[in-house]
Scaffold this active site. Structure first.
Site, PDB file in Angstrom:
ATOM      1  N   VAL A 102      -3.558  -0.771   4.559  1.00 54.37           N
ATOM      2  CA  VAL A 102      -4.663  -0.948   5.685  1.00 54.37           C
ATOM      3  C   VAL A 102      -5.511  -1.886   5.190  1.00 54.37           C
ATOM      4  O   VAL A 102      -6.560  -1.851   5.923  1.00 54.37           O
ATOM      5  CB  VAL A 102      -5.182   0.935   6.404  1.00 54.37           C
ATOM      6  CG1 VAL A 102      -4.185   1.823   5.955  1.00 54.37           C
ATOM      7  CG2 VAL A 102      -5.926   0.894   4.309  1.00 54.37           C
ATOM      8  N   HIS A 118      -0.452   1.684   9.818  1.00 58.67           N
ATOM      9  CA  HIS A 118      -1.133   3.077   9.597  1.00 58.67           C
ATOM     10  C   HIS A 118      -3.150   2.108   9.711  1.00 58.67           C
ATOM     11  O   HIS A 118      -3.515   3.328   9.719  1.00 58.67           O
ATOM     12  CB  HIS A 118      -1.303   2.702   7.925  1.00 58.67           C
ATOM     13  CG  HIS A 118      -0.265   3.268   8.199  1.00 58.67           C
ATOM     14  ND1 HIS A 118       0.887   3.945   6.825  1.00 58.67           N
ATOM     15  CD2 HIS A 118       0.987   4.273   8.622  1.00 58.67           C
ATOM     16  CE1 HIS A 118       1.620   4.342   6.729  1.00 58.67           C
ATOM     17  NE2 HIS A 118       1.803   4.526   7.948  1.00 58.67           N
ATOM     18  N   CYS A 126     -14.730   4.860  16.182  1.00 60.08           N
ATOM     19  CA  CYS A 126     -15.518   6.488  17.807  1.00 60.08           C
ATOM     20  C   CYS A 126     -13.738   7.647  18.014  1.00 60.08           C
ATOM     21  O   CYS A 126     -13.602   6.656  18.411  1.00 60.08           O
ATOM     22  CB  CYS A 126     -16.629   6.333  18.439  1.00 60.08           C
ATOM     23  SG  CYS A 126     -17.357   7.761  19.364  1.00 60.08           S
ATOM     24  N   CYS A 180     -22.168   6.786  21.602  1.00 56.66           N
ATOM     25  CA  CYS A 180     -22.674   8.533  22.630  1.00 56.66           C
ATOM     26  C   CYS A 180     -21.967   9.514  21.731  1.00 56.66           C
ATOM     27  O   CYS A 180     -21.799  10.804  21.971  1.00 56.66           O
ATOM     28  CB  CYS A 180     -20.500   8.406  23.076  1.00 56.66           C
ATOM     29  SG  CYS A 180     -19.427   8.887  21.756  1.00 56.66           S
ATOM     30  N   SER A 218       6.962  -0.467  -1.671  1.00 51.77           N
ATOM     31  CA  SER A 218       7.110   0.471  -1.664  1.00 51.77           C
ATOM     32  C   SER A 218       8.057   1.980  -1.686  1.00 51.77           C
ATOM     33  O   SER A 218       9.400   0.949  -1.590  1.00 51.77           O
ATOM     34  CB  SER A 218       7.012   0.579   0.279  1.00 51.77           C
ATOM     35  OG  SER A 218       7.075   2.066   0.852  1.00 51.77           O
ATOM     36  N   ASN A 243      11.168  -2.962  -5.598  1.00 54.91           N
ATOM     37  CA  ASN A 243       9.901  -2.043  -6.218  1.00 54.91           C
ATOM     38  C   ASN A 243      10.182  -1.239  -7.477  1.00 54.91           C
ATOM     39  O   ASN A 243      11.229  -1.684  -8.009  1.00 54.91           O
ATOM     40  CB  ASN A 243      10.151  -1.174  -5.090  1.00 54.91           C
ATOM     41  CG  ASN A 243       9.154   0.158  -5.498  1.00 54.91           C
ATOM     42  OD1 ASN A 243       8.486  -0.011  -4.604  1.00 54.91           O
ATOM     43  ND2 ASN A 243       8.778   1.255  -5.692  1.00 54.91           N
ATOM     44  N   LEU A 244       9.304  -1.341  -8.302  1.00 52.07           N
ATOM     45  CA  LEU A 244       9.324  -0.974  -9.860  1.00 52.07           C
ATOM     46  C   LEU A 244       9.120   0.717  -9.250  1.00 52.07           C
ATOM     47  O   LEU A 244       8.104   1.635  -8.845  1.00 52.07           O
ATOM     48  CB  LEU A 244       8.398  -1.321 -10.230  1.00 52.07           C
ATOM     49  CG  LEU A 244       8.289  -2.342 -11.340  1.00 52.07           C
ATOM     50  CD1 LEU A 244       6.982  -2.839 -11.367  1.00 52.07           C
ATOM     51  CD2 LEU A 244       9.317  -3.139 -11.806  1.00 52.07           C
ATOM     52  N   GLY A 245      10.559   1.941  -9.897  1.00 49.50           N
ATOM     53  CA  GLY A 245      10.540   2.704  -9.805  1.00 49.50           C
ATOM     54  C   GLY A 245      11.856   3.091  -8.227  1.00 49.50           C
ATOM     55  O   GLY A 245      11.764   2.502  -8.213  1.00 49.50           O
ATOM     56  N   VAL A 261       6.768  -6.725  -7.491  1.00 53.59           N
ATOM     57  CA  VAL A 261       6.837  -6.974  -6.313  1.00 53.59           C
ATOM     58  C   VAL A 261       6.355  -8.639  -6.068  1.00 53.59           C
ATOM     59  O   VAL A 261       6.546  -9.537  -5.691  1.00 53.59           O
ATOM     60  CB  VAL A 261       6.062  -6.665  -4.890  1.00 53.59           C
ATOM     61  CG1 VAL A 261       4.600  -6.286  -5.554  1.00 53.59           C
ATOM     62  CG2 VAL A 261       6.437  -7.008  -3.974  1.00 53.59           C
TER      63      VAL A 261
END
Length: 274
Positions: A102, A118, A126, A180, A218, A243-245, A261
């Site tokens: 994000v 996301h 709002c 509002c 990811s 990816n690590l893991g 990465v």
């Protein structure tokens, strides 16, 4: 064939990639990730939508920690992985970049064919009138209403959070919408909240046009991202991951590169882009 060569060979054989990125792309930019190499939470799970909207103290705690943690997000700069993916897109090798992050750093690096699955933490929404305003404006308001909190320092946590504890959050002053009077929320998908349908449909449409999927940084533990890997495999499209893991899709992958990465994607761009 070493890992870098294998990844370059994969990309060369599948010239139009659907790229799915996660938190590992942004750790080099100083933004902490959520999970360890086994895919387990490093800290308590993030706040849910139901807790944020349904409990005032939870909401005060969220915005207090966000006030302290926002500077980390506001000053973050694109890292090696963001720059490499922008180069690959510019060379025509990335059809779509779907990010679970994000932070907006892919956009800042120059990627243009992107979907922020996301949402974006740099925008406030709002829940009443749907007005959207810059998160930077919210920061000024939070600091003005809570000057004592503005001086606090704490360890950065993922997505603009900060590890602020042992404080009385009950007195933290959270503003309402100036138009509002509605509840203000970061314009991101919280746990327990659905990804907007139009984003999902646009991502599936791009996936249908891709030759293969590249997952970068990811663990795919969150289903909102993992489902695109499932869909690719069901459609006969190969999936590679950097990816690590552990990832949730390890048994579905055609190729896995267990390297940082940024390092792996930089090498890929250097091999494929003239």
């Amino acid at each position: 064939m070493d890992a870098s060569t294998s990844l370059a060979d994969f990309a060369a054989r599948h010239p139009r990639l659907f790229v799915l990125t996660g938190a590992g792309c942004s750790t080099d930019s100083g933004i902490p990730d959520y999970r360890d190499i086994n895919g387990q939470w490093k800290r308590p799970a993030p706040v849910t939508l139901q807790a944020f909207t349904g409990d005032e103290l939870t909401r005060r705690r969220y915005w207090a920690r966000s006030l302290v943690g926002w500077p980390t997000m506001a000053t973050a700069q694109p890292g090696a992985s963001h720059r490499a993916l922008a180069r690959l897109e510019a060379s025509g090798r990335v059809g779509l970049l779907l990010t679970q992050n994000v932070d907006g750093l892919h956009d800042a690096a120059g990627s243009r064919q992107t979907i922020d699955l996301h949402g974006r933490i740099d925008t406030v929404r709002c829940l009443g009138c749907e007005t959207r305003t810059p998160r930077a404006d919210m920061q000024q308001t939070l600091r003005a209403r809570n000057p004592a909190w503005a001086a606090l320092e704490a360890r950065a946590a993922p997505d603009g959070d900060a590890d602020v504890e042992d404080q009385d959050f009950a007195g933290f002053d959270v503003p309402a919408c100036s138009i509002c009077g509605g509840m203000l929320k970061p314009d991101v998908v919280f746990f327990g909240e659905s990804v907007p349908r139009e984003r999902v449909q646009a991502a599936y449409a791009a996936l249908s046009e891709a030759d293969a999927v590249l997952v970068a940084g990811s663990s795919l533990m969150v289903y909102s991202g993992f489902r695109f890997v499932q869909a690719a495999v069901a459609a006969g499209k190969p999936v590679a991951a950097v990816n690590l893991g552990r990832t949730r899709a390890d048994d579905l992958l055609a190729l896995k590169v267990a390297q940082p990465v940024g390092e792996a994607l930089t090498a890929l761009a250097e091999q494929l882009v003239a």
